[in-house]
Design a protein around this motif. Structure first.
Motif, PDB file in Angstrom:
ATOM      1  N   HIS A  96       0.827  -1.212   0.000  1.00 39.13           N
ATOM      2  CA  HIS A  96       0.000   0.000   0.000  1.00 39.13           C
ATOM      3  C   HIS A  96       0.862   1.263   0.000  1.00 39.13           C
ATOM      4  O   HIS A  96       0.504   2.264  -0.634  1.00 39.13           O
ATOM      5  N   VAL A  97       1.999   1.226   0.718  1.00 42.79           N
ATOM      6  CA  VAL A  97       2.853   2.408   0.799  1.00 42.79           C
ATOM      7  C   VAL A  97       4.081   2.310  -0.097  1.00 42.79           C
ATOM      8  O   VAL A  97       4.876   3.252  -0.169  1.00 42.79           O
ATOM      9  N   VAL A  98       4.243   1.180  -0.784  1.00 35.10           N
ATOM     10  CA  VAL A  98       5.403   0.995  -1.664  1.00 35.10           C
ATOM     11  C   VAL A  98       5.031   1.214  -3.124  1.00 35.10           C
ATOM     12  O   VAL A  98       5.746   1.916  -3.860  1.00 35.10           O
ATOM     13  N   VAL A  99       3.914   0.641  -3.551  1.00 38.70           N
ATOM     14  CA  VAL A  99       3.535   0.696  -4.966  1.00 38.70           C
ATOM     15  C   VAL A  99       3.441   2.122  -5.507  1.00 38.70           C
ATOM     16  O   VAL A  99       3.830   2.372  -6.660  1.00 38.70           O
ATOM     17  N   PRO A 100       2.941   3.097  -4.729  1.00 38.84           N
ATOM     18  CA  PRO A 100       2.901   4.460  -5.275  1.00 38.84           C
ATOM     19  C   PRO A 100       4.270   5.017  -5.661  1.00 38.84           C
ATOM     20  O   PRO A 100       4.344   5.975  -6.431  1.00 38.84           O
ATOM     21  N   HIS A 101       5.334   4.423  -5.150  1.00 41.57           N
ATOM     22  CA  HIS A 101       6.690   4.834  -5.542  1.00 41.57           C
ATOM     23  C   HIS A 101       7.164   4.100  -6.804  1.00 41.57           C
ATOM     24  O   HIS A 101       8.185   4.473  -7.384  1.00 41.57           O
ATOM     25  N   LEU A 102       6.419   3.063  -7.191  1.00 45.81           N
ATOM     26  CA  LEU A 102       6.811   2.256  -8.340  1.00 45.81           C
ATOM     27  C   LEU A 102       6.022   2.598  -9.598  1.00 45.81           C
ATOM     28  O   LEU A 102       6.505   2.387 -10.705  1.00 45.81           O
ATOM     29  N   GLN A 103       4.803   3.092  -9.421  1.00 45.63           N
ATOM     30  CA  GLN A 103       3.946   3.361 -10.572  1.00 45.63           C
ATOM     31  C   GLN A 103       2.915   4.417 -10.201  1.00 45.63           C
ATOM     32  O   GLN A 103       2.700   4.705  -9.019  1.00 45.63           O
ATOM     33  N   GLN A 104       2.270   4.983 -11.207  1.00 42.61           N
ATOM     34  CA  GLN A 104       1.219   5.956 -10.951  1.00 42.61           C
ATOM     35  C   GLN A 104      -0.025   5.232 -10.434  1.00 42.61           C
ATOM     36  O   GLN A 104      -0.399   4.181 -10.954  1.00 42.61           O
ATOM     37  N   VAL A 105      -0.657   5.816  -9.417  1.00 46.14           N
ATOM     38  CA  VAL A 105      -1.883   5.234  -8.875  1.00 46.14           C
ATOM     39  C   VAL A 105      -2.937   6.342  -8.780  1.00 46.14           C
ATOM     40  O   VAL A 105      -2.593   7.517  -8.598  1.00 46.14           O
TER      41      VAL A 105
END
Length: 323
Positions: A96-105
């Motif tokens: 939940h707090v990692v994916v926003p750093h990997l891709q646009q959400v």
């Protein structure tokens, strides 16, 4: 006197008409519990372990719905777009707090959601193929420094807690270890057991199975305390690597506009469920521990800390989203 009585009655009627309609008792219908990962995985098991006792406590069905996709963003987006009425829950993980750093959400992980209850943390064991001449985390680090290009580790998914744990260890202690990506742990496990991979971080029960059979060697445990099933194996902190620990947490979350009274009721129900011996046993079989209770405000502080910490790690380690 009659006039006074009529005026009093009229005043009462006007006041009653102007008063807000009493909110319908919550919950009055089933709660939908979305899981961002497939049926049968740890996140699904954790969710169902909580859903059953919470359903009994709340008096309404708690329906677990696995909605994998988008690197965990499908289910998260669905909760973001659903009414903030307390009937739509998300089982949020570290992604939940990692994916926003990997891709646009299409949401803000912090401001658009409210954590309700921290219900479990996963325990993992750092293991190596027995052919590798190391017995401790320090020896693994030293071996990686002395033998660049010789260590490969099982990465079950970019941005997963296991991937972050391995990259954080590399980042903090500056040694060479190559990520070999798989879609989950099962596809990569034969390569680890047969020696094509040298290092892995496995859920506690899975690691125990292969350590006891001699197919893998345990180095350290990612947990707050040693595992009863592997009492001789130190935690990362015991081994002197406390700053390389990634806590893999499971948090019931809702949309941020959900009324505080409902958030408190769901939190209370989750805490009650965690006291049950059956719930704890089911979580333990999935390789999870019941953490010390935290309030929703304390969980939000944990989210903020992890969001910043892992955002920096993603940047420094050059971690990319899976294609």
């Amino acid at each position: 006197m009659k006039e006074l009585t009529r005026r009093t009655a009229l005043t009462a009627a006007v006041a009653l008409a102007a008063a807000p309609v009493r909110a319908q008792a919550w919950p009055s219908k089933p709660c939908r519990f979305l899981v961002p990962y497939p049926v049968g995985g740890i996140v699904d098991i954790v969710s169902r372990s909580l859903a059953d006792p919470m359903q009994a406590d709340l008096g309404q069905p708690v329906v677990v719905e696995p909605k994998p996709g988008g690197n965990s963003t499908l289910a998260t987006t669905m909760i973001h777009q659903a009414p903030a009425d307390g009937y739509n829950w998300l089982m949020a993980t570290i992604s939940h707090v990692v994916v926003p750093h990997l891709q646009q959400v299409p949401y803000d992980a912090l401001t658009d959601f409210r954590p309700v209850a921290l219900v479990a943390v996963a325990t993992s064991v750092a293991v190596v193929n027995p052919s590798l001449p190391v017995n401790t985390l320090k020896e693994l680090v030293d071996y990686g420094k002395a033998n660049p290009g010789k260590l490969n580790y099982l990465n079950p998914g970019n941005g997963s807690s296991i991937h972050l744990s391995a990259e954080l260890l590399k980042n903090r202690y500056k040694f060479d270890m190559t990520s070999v990506p798989y879609r989950g742990i099962p596809p990569g496990l034969p390569d680890l057991i047969e020696g094509r991979l040298q290092v892995g971080l496995l859920p506690g029960p899975l690691a125990l199975q292969h350590v006891q059979s001699g197919k893998l060697r345990a180095l350290a445990v990612l947990a707050d305390k040693r595992l009863p099933t592997l009492p001789e194996i130190p935690t990362f902190a015991d081994a002197g690597f406390a700053d390389a620990q990634v806590m893999s947490w499971y948090v019931i979350a809702v949309a941020s506009a959900t009324p505080p009274a409902i958030v408190d009721r769901v939190h209370e129900s989750a805490m009650k469920a965690l006291q049950g011996a059956d719930t704890r046993e089911r979580l333990a079989r999935a390789g999870c521990e019941v953490p010390a209770p935290r309030s929703p405000a304390e969980i939000m502080e944990m989210w903020k800390t992890d969001y910043a910490r892992y955002g920096q790690l993603v940047k420094e380690a050059g971690i990319k989203a899976e294609s």
